[in-house]
Design an enzyme around this catalytic site. Structure first.
Site: not given
Ligand code: AMP
Length: 281
Positions: A176, A37, A185-186, A147-148, A150, A32, A30
């Site tokens: 990370v 990412h 996180s964004s 990613g783990e 989430d 940012a 999503m």
């Protein structure tokens, strides 16, 4: 890097790539973008000839309108970051492109979407399933990277992929973290300086809980984590659950034969952060 906004153009590009037998890795986001990412893109680059990243702030997965409105959108900075790692195609569709008509599909993920994020964010995983299935249908990658961070989303995407018979390998990638342990996180960029200084308590408490695993029962561990995070006046735990990594059913004793993960959601003012940690099995 090619930037594509229509599904038609993307499909044409991809069919040329497939014709010459190149493998395709896909990283849905999503935007940012942060190093979490970018790590997924690096995994994709290692495994595949071509890497595709999508940036789409998916309205159907936001159960909270304000969260959707204030979600960071900084596509130009994202493009600069993507040019530095190797990304071959960036797909940035509009809402109309992804949802030309209302998509009424429902999904049945059994227990997976009934607990934790599913219980606290009604409709969230249906929105995730809608967009991921649409993206998979368009991109048809060989592998897709998630990613783990989430963790529950990853479990649901694996289930979705097998239910809808997508011939796509789902690759899970480790969390990370920032230097102080905060999961990237964004939403972190929405934190005030003061909030940012306090949120590292979340991961520090999870790491400490893992170290205390041998001296506390599962229920004591859960209580300890919730109490310790809530002691910080900036933070309010929404849930902390220790679950079987595959079924997401609750773990009641450390002697249970299952891989175990502890998942937490924490409110920091109006911002909501999630994190998780593997316990010893
Ligand atoms: P998002 O843009 O938040 O939808 O995330 C896009 C992808 O990046 C998802 O697969 C996330 O799980 C993954 N991701 C987000 N944060 C991290 C992180 N800190 N470490 C690894 N992967 C992450």
């Amino acid at each position: 890097m090619k930037i594509v906004t229509s599904k038609k153009e993307l499909s044409e590009e991809l069919s040329q790539i497939r014709k010459v037998g190149k493998s395709i890795g896909f990283v849905p986001t999503m935007g940012a973008l942060h190093d979490g990412h970018l790590s997924l893109i690096e995994y994709s680059n290692k495994d595949n000839d071509i890497s595709i990243v999508s940036i789409f702030v998916n309205p159907t997965q936001f159960n909270d309108k304000n969260d959707y409105i204030k979600y960071p959108r900084i596509v130009e900075e994202d493009v600069d970051k993507l040019k530095k790692v190797k990304c071959d195609i960036l797909f940035t569709p509009s809402e109309k492109e992804m949802y030309p008509d209302e998509d009424k599909r429902e999904f049945d993920f059994g227990n997976l979407d009934k607990v934790m994020e599913g219980a606290h964010r009604p409709g969230h995983f249906r929105g995730v399933a809608l967009i991921v299935s649409k993206l998979f249908e368009t991109v048809k990658p060989d592998k897709a990277y998630f990613g783990e961070k989430d963790f529950q989303q990853l479990a649901i995407i694996k289930k979705l992929t097998s239910q809808l018979k997508f011939n796509i390998e789902i690759v899970s990638c480790p969390i990370v973290r920032e230097k102080d342990g905060l999961a990237m996180s964004s939403r972190n960029m929405l934190l005030s300086k003061e909030q940012r200084a306090n949120v590292s308590i979340i991961s520090k408490t999870l790491f400490a809980a893992k170290e205390k695993q041998k001296s506390m029962t599962v229920s004591e561990t859960k209580d300890w984590v919730i109490r310790t995070i809530n002691e910080n006046s900036f933070l309010k735990v929404e849930y902390f659950e220790i679950v079987d990594m595959t079924s997401l059913e609750p773990i009641t004793g450390w002697n249970q034969k299952a891989e175990k993960v502890g998942c937490v959601a924490v409110h920091v003012g109006t911002i909501r952060l999630i994190d998780n940690i593997r316990f010893y099995s």
